[in-house]
Design a protein around this motif. Structure first.
Motif, short mmCIF file in Angstrom:
data_model
loop_
_atom_site.label_atom_id
_atom_site.label_comp_id
_atom_site.label_asym_id
_atom_site.label_seq_id
_atom_site.Cartn_x
_atom_site.Cartn_y
_atom_site.Cartn_z
N ARG A 6 18.50 5.14 15.90
CA ARG A 6 17.14 5.25 15.36
C ARG A 6 16.95 4.25 14.23
NH1 ARG A 6 14.05 9.08 17.24
NH2 ARG A 6 12.61 8.77 15.51
N ALA A 7 15.83 3.52 14.31
CA ALA A 7 15.48 2.52 13.29
C ALA A 7 14.06 2.05 13.60
CB ALA A 7 16.46 1.35 13.32
N PRO A 8 13.42 1.34 12.68
CA PRO A 8 12.11 0.77 12.97
C PRO A 8 12.17 -0.14 14.20
CG PRO A 8 12.54 0.68 10.62
CD PRO A 8 13.82 1.12 11.26
N ALA A 9 11.07 -0.22 14.93
CA ALA A 9 11.03 -0.98 16.18
C ALA A 9 11.46 -2.43 15.98
CB ALA A 9 9.62 -0.93 16.77
N ARG A 10 11.06 -3.05 14.87
CA ARG A 10 11.40 -4.46 14.67
C ARG A 10 12.91 -4.66 14.51
NH1 ARG A 10 12.43 -6.34 9.62
NH2 ARG A 10 12.33 -4.85 7.89
N VAL A 11 13.59 -3.63 14.02
CA VAL A 11 15.05 -3.69 13.91
C VAL A 11 15.68 -3.57 15.29
CG1 VAL A 11 17.09 -2.57 12.96
CG2 VAL A 11 15.02 -2.75 11.57
N LEU A 12 15.22 -2.60 16.05
CA LEU A 12 15.78 -2.36 17.37
C LEU A 12 15.55 -3.53 18.32
CD1 LEU A 12 14.74 1.38 17.86
CD2 LEU A 12 16.90 0.47 16.98
N LYS A 13 14.44 -4.24 18.14
CA LYS A 13 14.14 -5.38 19.01
C LYS A 13 15.21 -6.46 18.92
CE LYS A 13 9.08 -5.05 19.29
NZ LYS A 13 7.79 -5.67 18.91
N THR A 14 15.93 -6.51 17.80
CA THR A 14 16.99 -7.50 17.63
C THR A 14 18.10 -7.32 18.65
OG1 THR A 14 16.53 -7.38 15.24
CG2 THR A 14 18.47 -8.60 15.90
N LEU A 15 18.24 -6.12 19.16
CA LEU A 15 19.29 -5.82 20.13
C LEU A 15 18.85 -6.06 21.57
CD1 LEU A 15 21.05 -2.50 18.98
CD2 LEU A 15 22.14 -4.71 19.41
N VAL A 54 18.00 3.49 27.75
CA VAL A 54 16.63 3.98 27.61
C VAL A 54 16.08 3.38 26.33
CG1 VAL A 54 15.11 5.97 27.34
CG2 VAL A 54 17.14 6.15 28.80
N ILE A 55 15.02 2.58 26.47
CA ILE A 55 14.42 1.89 25.31
C ILE A 55 13.09 2.54 24.98
CG2 ILE A 55 13.51 -0.31 24.47
CD1 ILE A 55 15.49 -1.71 26.35
N GLU A 56 12.98 3.08 23.78
CA GLU A 56 11.74 3.74 23.33
C GLU A 56 11.37 3.18 21.95
OE1 GLU A 56 13.34 7.78 23.74
OE2 GLU A 56 11.81 8.13 25.27
N LEU A 57 10.83 1.98 21.96
CA LEU A 57 10.52 1.32 20.69
C LEU A 57 9.43 2.06 19.91
CD1 LEU A 57 10.65 -2.46 21.69
CD2 LEU A 57 12.39 -1.11 20.51
N ASP A 58 8.46 2.61 20.61
CA ASP A 58 7.39 3.34 19.92
C ASP A 58 7.94 4.56 19.18
OD1 ASP A 58 5.54 1.55 20.83
OD2 ASP A 58 4.87 2.79 22.51
N ALA A 59 9.00 5.14 19.73
CA ALA A 59 9.63 6.30 19.09
C ALA A 59 10.72 5.88 18.11
CB ALA A 59 10.22 7.22 20.16
#
Length: 215
Positions: free
Chosen positions: A10-19, A122-127
């Motif tokens: 869990r992290a902000p979407a912009r952080v997760l997008k790096t992966l 499972v990618i849930e950037l909004d969540a």
């Protein structure tokens, strides 16, 4: 077959997008890529053993495994390698000189802290959550590097092995450092109550219902 470890990050979407790579998949190479080259789909054990022998790699810490490695390396002979194995052997040596690892799997174990890249994703950037499985262990080395790249954000990692109650817990990261950690202890060192608590926690994280035996 390895144990499959479920990871929820869990992290902000912009952080997760790096992966996430250009194909929309969670990919540890976006954070810690392999700097060598290895164009083959499979790894030749003979080539790897010969490369380990010629570069005097340390033996395994377990005496029995170390004995097997010592015997295999003593019998290694580059002149007996097939053409493809020889090419792998040569490339492994090039990779070792270039980046310190023989091949992609060697890199993954050492740099990512897990055997393979992420799967069952499972990618849930909004969540603000990514869920994926890894082999044997949680890729904390990758996630610590992700945290370094976003030092102002906190990353929460929850993970659970399919061996329920072992190798599971919650780790929070910030600026590449662990700010809190609550993980299961060694199974043989936990009380029965602790075992039950961690088993229930891991089952809940993986979304597994209780079976008849548990009931």
């Amino acid at each position: 077959m390895p144990n499959h470890v479920t990871n929820k990050v869990r992290a902000p979407a912009r952080v997760l997008k790096t992966l996430i790579n250009e194909n929309g998949k969670i990919d540890f190479n976006t954070i810690l890529p392999f700097a060598g080259q290895f164009p083959w789909d499979g790894i030749s054990g003979q080539a790897e053993t010969t490369a380990q022998a010629i570069t005097a790699q340390p033996l395994n810490e377990h005496p029995l495994i170390a004995g097997l490695e010592r015997r295999n390396r003593a019998e290694a002979n580059v002149m007996q390698l097939s053409d493809e194995c020889f090419e792998q052997f040569v490339q492994m040596l090039r990779n070792k000189r270039t980046c310190g690892h023989f091949h992609t799997l060697d890199h993954a174990r050492d740099v990512w802290g897990t055997k393979w890249n992420a799967y069952d994703q499972v990618i849930e950037l909004d969540a603000g959550e990514l869920s994926f499985d890894t082999a044997w262990s949680c890729p904390l080395l990758v996630l610590a590097e992700l945290s370094k790249r976003h030092p102002d954000e906190e990353i929460t990692v929850r993970y659970a092995d399919e061996d329920l109650g072992s190798n599971c817990g919650t780790v929070k990261l910030k600026a590449g450092e662990t700010v809190s950690s609550e993980v299961a202890g060694r199974w043989d060192e936990m009380s029965e109550e602790q075992r039950q608590q961690w088993t229930s926690w891991a089952r809940d994280l993986k979304g597994w219902p209780e079976d008849e035996e548990d009931e």
